[in-house]
Design a protein around this motif. Structure first.
Motif, PDB file in Angstrom:
ATOM      1  N   GLN A 143      54.496  54.460  56.406  1.00  0.00           N
ATOM      2  CA  GLN A 143      55.799  54.263  55.774  1.00  0.00           C
ATOM      3  C   GLN A 143      56.854  55.012  56.574  1.00  0.00           C
ATOM      4  N   THR A 144      57.718  54.273  57.245  1.00  0.00           N
ATOM      5  CA  THR A 144      58.726  54.895  58.097  1.00  0.00           C
ATOM      6  C   THR A 144      60.026  55.196  57.372  1.00  0.00           C
ATOM      7  N   ARG A 145      60.249  54.531  56.236  1.00  0.00           N
ATOM      8  CA  ARG A 145      61.445  54.804  55.435  1.00  0.00           C
ATOM      9  C   ARG A 145      61.124  54.489  53.975  1.00  0.00           C
ATOM     10  N   PRO A 146      61.907  55.033  53.056  1.00  0.00           N
ATOM     11  CA  PRO A 146      61.642  54.772  51.637  1.00  0.00           C
ATOM     12  C   PRO A 146      61.764  53.287  51.298  1.00  0.00           C
ATOM     13  N   THR A 147      60.974  52.847  50.354  1.00  0.00           N
ATOM     14  CA  THR A 147      61.033  51.480  49.854  1.00  0.00           C
ATOM     15  C   THR A 147      62.109  51.407  48.783  1.00  0.00           C
ATOM     16  N   ARG A 148      62.982  50.404  48.877  1.00  0.00           N
ATOM     17  CA  ARG A 148      64.044  50.245  47.881  1.00  0.00           C
ATOM     18  C   ARG A 148      63.567  49.298  46.785  1.00  0.00           C
ATOM     19  N   LEU A 149      63.652  49.777  45.553  1.00  0.00           N
ATOM     20  CA  LEU A 149      63.284  48.987  44.384  1.00  0.00           C
ATOM     21  C   LEU A 149      64.539  48.778  43.543  1.00  0.00           C
ATOM     22  N   SER A 150      64.879  47.537  43.257  1.00  0.00           N
ATOM     23  CA  SER A 150      66.027  47.244  42.401  1.00  0.00           C
ATOM     24  C   SER A 150      65.527  47.075  40.971  1.00  0.00           C
ATOM     25  N   VAL A 151      66.111  47.833  40.066  1.00  0.00           N
ATOM     26  CA  VAL A 151      65.670  47.844  38.673  1.00  0.00           C
ATOM     27  C   VAL A 151      66.760  47.239  37.797  1.00  0.00           C
TER      28      VAL A 151
END
Length: 106
Positions: free
Chosen positions: A49-57
């Motif tokens: 994982q090179t960068r945070p995963t974006r989760l849209s809530v």
């Protein structure tokens, strides 16, 4: 999951994997109106994982369910990724969009 921290940051343990779930919106934990639609970022520290995963809530729409019986509902709930279930301990029934990323915490 600690449900109401002072800052929008949570340490998670999902399937034996520690992770960091956070929001860049400081008002997420202090103003309930901000909780309708927002982004969370998830970071595990894994080498892949090179960068945070974006989760849209999205909390107003809720999860759509096509189950007609209790058994179908149970089977449908088993398909929800564990990280989403963790997020739903704070925002019950929230619809979570992984924005093109495969739900990798299974």
């Amino acid at each position: 999951m600690y449900k109401t921290p002072r800052h929008p940051i949570w340490i998670t343990l999902v399937n034996g994997l520690y992770g960091l779930l956070f929001s860049v919106n400081q008002h997420l934990v202090s103003d309930w109106r901000v909780e309708h639609k927002f982004d969370l970022y998830y970071y595990t520290g894994q080498a892949t994982q090179t960068r945070p995963t974006r989760l849209s809530v999205e909390t107003r729409l809720g999860r759509s369910s096509h189950a007609r019986t209790a058994l179908q509902k149970s089977e449908e709930e088993k398909k929800i990724p564990p990280l989403e279930r963790c997020i739903m301990t704070k925002w019950f029934g929230a619809h979570i969009d992984w924005n093109g990323t495969m739900p990798y915490v299974t």
